[in-house]
Design a protein around this motif. Structure first.
Motif, PDB file in Angstrom:
ATOM      1  N   THR A 253     -45.249   7.867 -91.407  1.00  0.00           N
ATOM      2  CA  THR A 253     -45.547   6.589 -90.761  1.00  0.00           C
ATOM      3  C   THR A 253     -45.929   6.892 -89.318  1.00  0.00           C
ATOM      4  O   THR A 253     -45.745   8.022 -88.846  1.00  0.00           O
ATOM      5  N   PRO A 254     -46.478   5.919 -88.571  1.00  0.00           N
ATOM      6  CA  PRO A 254     -46.757   6.173 -87.158  1.00  0.00           C
ATOM      7  C   PRO A 254     -45.492   6.631 -86.425  1.00  0.00           C
ATOM      8  O   PRO A 254     -44.455   5.981 -86.478  1.00  0.00           O
ATOM      9  N   GLY A 255     -45.583   7.770 -85.752  1.00  0.00           N
ATOM     10  CA  GLY A 255     -44.425   8.346 -85.066  1.00  0.00           C
ATOM     11  C   GLY A 255     -43.755   9.443 -85.849  1.00  0.00           C
ATOM     12  O   GLY A 255     -43.222  10.385 -85.260  1.00  0.00           O
ATOM     13  N   LEU A 256     -43.742   9.377 -87.172  1.00  0.00           N
ATOM     14  CA  LEU A 256     -43.191  10.429 -88.027  1.00  0.00           C
ATOM     15  C   LEU A 256     -44.352  11.296 -88.497  1.00  0.00           C
ATOM     16  O   LEU A 256     -44.823  11.203 -89.632  1.00  0.00           O
ATOM     17  N   SER A 257     -44.835  12.132 -87.577  1.00  0.00           N
ATOM     18  CA  SER A 257     -46.053  12.895 -87.785  1.00  0.00           C
ATOM     19  C   SER A 257     -45.827  14.349 -87.431  1.00  0.00           C
ATOM     20  O   SER A 257     -44.886  14.699 -86.691  1.00  0.00           O
ATOM     21  N   SER A 258     -46.694  15.222 -87.942  1.00  0.00           N
ATOM     22  CA  SER A 258     -46.618  16.636 -87.585  1.00  0.00           C
ATOM     23  C   SER A 258     -46.896  16.850 -86.105  1.00  0.00           C
ATOM     24  O   SER A 258     -46.544  17.887 -85.548  1.00  0.00           O
ATOM     25  N   HIS A 259     -47.531  15.871 -85.439  1.00  0.00           N
ATOM     26  CA  HIS A 259     -47.737  15.925 -83.995  1.00  0.00           C
ATOM     27  C   HIS A 259     -46.748  15.045 -83.230  1.00  0.00           C
ATOM     28  O   HIS A 259     -46.863  14.930 -81.998  1.00  0.00           O
ATOM     29  N   LEU A 261     -44.784  12.119 -81.350  1.00  0.00           N
ATOM     30  CA  LEU A 261     -45.285  11.027 -80.523  1.00  0.00           C
ATOM     31  C   LEU A 261     -46.638  11.335 -79.901  1.00  0.00           C
ATOM     32  O   LEU A 261     -47.303  10.446 -79.371  1.00  0.00           O
ATOM     33  N   PHE A 262     -47.062  12.612 -79.964  1.00  0.00           N
ATOM     34  CA  PHE A 262     -48.335  12.998 -79.384  1.00  0.00           C
ATOM     35  C   PHE A 262     -49.508  12.707 -80.329  1.00  0.00           C
ATOM     36  O   PHE A 262     -50.662  12.934 -79.974  1.00  0.00           O
ATOM     37  N   SER A 263     -49.230  12.197 -81.507  1.00  0.00           N
ATOM     38  CA  SER A 263     -50.281  11.944 -82.496  1.00  0.00           C
ATOM     39  C   SER A 263     -51.407  11.054 -81.975  1.00  0.00           C
ATOM     40  O   SER A 263     -52.577  11.313 -82.259  1.00  0.00           O
ATOM     41  N   PRO A 264     -51.140   9.995 -81.179  1.00  0.00           N
ATOM     42  CA  PRO A 264     -52.250   9.168 -80.688  1.00  0.00           C
ATOM     43  C   PRO A 264     -53.153   9.871 -79.676  1.00  0.00           C
ATOM     44  O   PRO A 264     -54.175   9.315 -79.282  1.00  0.00           O
TER      45      PRO A 264
END
Length: 705
Positions: A253-259, A261-264
């Motif tokens: 989900t947004p925030g639970l990413s391999s990047h 919180l830096f995903s955006p």
């Protein structure tokens, strides 16, 4: 022949300076009435008397309509060495238009202003194209026959009957382009365009830099506010201009990413969002189980189960089960189960079952409803709301049906046509419904020729299985701004579904009665002929709605009742429903509905009504203050058993519970106090006759906000 001063006769040379001096003095006198200075004092004097006294002292006369001025109003003032123009401002406060004519000062009502709307300019190899609308600034009405011109380029055109213009010219480095609109009884208005400046350097600004501001717009949308966490929005504010590139990312989900919180802040070549994700953009392939949200651009391929939201430009294919939205331009294809929207230009194709929307179209739209501010392409749908287009409602008669109504929407270059026809005669009934495409050849502002092609479903025997293919060549004569006469030949190919005539219906192909058919009749018969059509049309344009961005997130609970008619046979259908709805912002709401529907016809197993339980989910799009269109898909569960074959014995029948995919489309009005009314079509099985046209009355309660 060229005449110069040296070639003039001697006596003309002598008197020419005198003539110029006299005419110059007369011109100066005629132009100096308003700057004459006057001293006067008035105490509770009528305005008419004040004007007479001022004119007497200045040696001129006032001219005005008696009904225009409040001439009996009383005024008190004293002026010393004041200009006539200053006295008039003191009296009327610039409420009137003042002009000079010889020895008269004319007081007239102010002329209305013109205004440019939706103006757009493009430049390619120094070939400029400027288009837009000219309207009355006060009423917003579109104005025909307005002169639109660029003085320096000596280029001009006139607006058409819908107020639309397009001006083309060539210019090398024009600097500033000034466009002026002029019309009799209106004040001129101008708009200036500054030439775009291209700055070259060794390091060009990236797409990320140019689109950084779009991220803020993305996070203001209802969908993003619902799915993006507060921490991610804060980080976007803290780091607005930094972006990185990576080969791939995976999100739950947004925030639970391999990047994290830096995903955006990361643009990926491959992005996999198991439920949904929020990234800076994609430059390759992105797939979302439910949704994808990009701060900036999406390139090449973006797929989502429910929706895609892109803050910049979409290049390539964007496909979603429900909704696609680009806050900038689409260069490629938007494909959605319900709604596509591009805030700027679409250069390509939009396909949606329900609604397509774009600011400017340079391509094709295909959907139930299409909406465009300015179109250079084609919109194919039941209703096309085009800013530089029209709608035309025609009431007509032809050699098949004596009562026809059609709705044409689009532009003169390309429009679509929804047609309904009935032959009102007890012994020769005939019903038709169809869809057509057309193009207008404009001979002048009053006369034009419409060429159309149409396909009709025809009921000539109790079913809708017969077909009519039709071509039309219709001449239109404009009687007034909104009314025109229509007449011309039609070219018809009619295909009967059965080879015999049913009593009470119109016998177009002169078929025998069923009892007179010898042997095995053919499946269908056909006929070709040239016919006619004549009618009267109402022509107008869609008024542009100034829509406010809706970012509400309220929940609603409601119920409704439906009453309608079945597809085949045409028997009564009634039902009830319970629904929940949530606002998603930007005039879009999600719906979930459970209902009950009863068809007044027999099932395969006996004289029992067919009862269905539809369970469906969908979206609703509000297109005005109260009007909406909606679409839903789901599953229909039957409270009866359907006939099936076991497969063991070819003629052995078995039964099983009825269950089928279903869909519904609707259009109606949703009022502020909770009342709703709409017209809906529901199909409870593509291969069955369980379909209905119904009127729906509902009521909703707001639960929270």
């Amino acid at each position: 022949m060229i005449i110069t001063y040296t070639s003039l006769p001697k006596f003309v040379k002598l008197i020419l300076p005198v003539i110029l001096l006299i005419t110059g003095s007369m011109f100066a006198q005629a132009q100096s009435l308003l700057v004459k200075r006057i001293s006067a004092s008035f105490d509770h004097a009528r305005i008419a008397d004040v004007l007479q006294e001022v004119g007497k002292k200045g040696g001129f006369y006032f001219a005005y309509n008696d009904k225009l001025l409040p001439k009996d109003s009383l005024v008190t003032f004293t002026v010393t060495n004041q200009t006539v123009a200053g006295i008039l401002i003191l009296l009327f406060h610039n409420r009137y238009e003042i002009t000079e004519l010889k020895y008269h000062i004319v007081i007239a009502p102010p002329r209305p202003n013109l205004s440019f709307n939706n103006t757009d300019i493009t430049n390619e190899n120094n070939s400029y194209s400027i288009s837009g609308l000219v309207v009355d600034e006060r009423s917003g009405a579109r104005l025909a026959n307005v002169s639109v011109y660029a003085k320096q380029q000596l280029a001009s055109t006139l607006t058409d009957e819908h107020g639309y213009f397009q001006l083309r010219f060539r210019a090398d480095n024009p600097g500033q382009i000034s466009l002026t609109a002029s019309k009799l009884d209106y004040k001129d208005t101008s708009i200036n365009f500054l030439q775009s400046v291209s700055v070259s350097s060794r390091q060009q600004p990236s797409d990320h830099d140019r689109a950084a501001n779009n991220s803020r717009n993305v996070e203001r949308t209802g969908a993003a506010r619902f799915f993006i966490s507060a921490k991610q929005r804060i980080q976007s504010l803290n780091i607005p201009d930094f972006f990185a590139k990576r080969p791939f990312q995976v999100s739950l989900t947004p925030g639970l990413s391999s990047h994290g919180l830096f995903s955006p802040q990361v643009v990926n070549k491959f992005s996999l969002n198991l439920v949904g994700g929020y990234t800076a953009g994609v430059n390759g392939l992105e797939f979302g189980g439910l949704f994808n949200i990009n701060r900036m651009n999406s390139r090449y391929l973006q797929l989502a189960g429910v929706f895609n939201l892109v803050g910049g430009t979409v290049t390539g294919l964007q496909a979603a089960g429900v909704h696609n939205r680009a806050l900038d331009t689409v260069k490629g294809v938007q494909f959605a189960g319900f709604i596509n929207k591009a805030e700027s230009q679409v250069s390509g194709l939009q396909i949606a079952a329900l609604d397509n929307e774009a600011h400017k179209l340079k391509g094709i739209q295909i959907g139930l409803v299409n909406r465009v501010d300015t179109s250079y392409g084609a919109s194919i749908g039941l209703v096309n709301v085009i800013g530089n287009g029209f709608y035309r409602v025609t009431l007509s008669a032809n050699d098949l049906t004596n009562t026809n109504i059609s709705l044409k929407t689009g532009t003169h270059n390309f429009y679509t046509d929804v047609l309904i026809g009935v032959n009102l005669a007890p012994a020769s009934k005939l019903y038709m419904g169809g869809f057509g495409l057309g193009h207008d050849f404009m001979l002048n502002n009053k006369v034009y020729v419409s060429t159309e092609a149409a396909f009709h479903f025809v009921n000539d025997n109790g079913t809708w299985d017969s077909h009519l293919l039709q071509g039309k060549l219709l001449f239109n004569v404009q009687l007034s701004k909104n009314i025109s006469l229509v007449a011309g030949p039609t070219f018809n190919r009619y295909i009967n579904s059965i080879a015999f005539h049913v009593s009470g219906y119109k016998n177009i192909n002169h078929l025998p009665k069923a009892e007179d058919v010898v042997g095995i009749p053919p499946d269908h018969t056909s006929k070709n002929w040239v016919g006619w059509e004549v009618g009267i049309a109402f022509n107008s344009v869609f008024k542009r709605s100034l829509k406010e961005v809706d970012n509400s997130d309220a929940w609603y609970l409601g119920g409704g009742a439906t009453a309608g008619i079945g597809w085949d046979p045409q028997k009564a259908v009634y039902g009830t429903e319970l629904f929940t709805m949530r606002d998603l912002g930007e005039h879009i709401a999600g719906t979930f509905t459970v209902g009950y529907t009863s068809f007044g016809q027999e099932s395969y197993l006996g004289p029992q009504p067919i009862r269905l339980i539809p369970v469906k989910a969908g979206v609703r799009l509000k297109t005005g203050s109260s009007f909406f269109i909606g679409g839903e898909v789901g599953e229909a569960f039957g409270l009866f058993n359907q006939t099936a074959y076991s497969g063991i014995y070819p003629y052995e029948a078995a039964t099983k519970p009825y269950r089928s995919l279903m869909y519904a489309v609707s259009a109606g009005f949703s009022f502020r106090r909770g009342l709703e009314t709409s017209f809906t079509f529901e199909d409870y099985g593509l291969q069955s006759n369980y379909k209905q046209f119904a009127l729906r009355l509902g009521y909703r309660l707001k639960l929270s906000k």
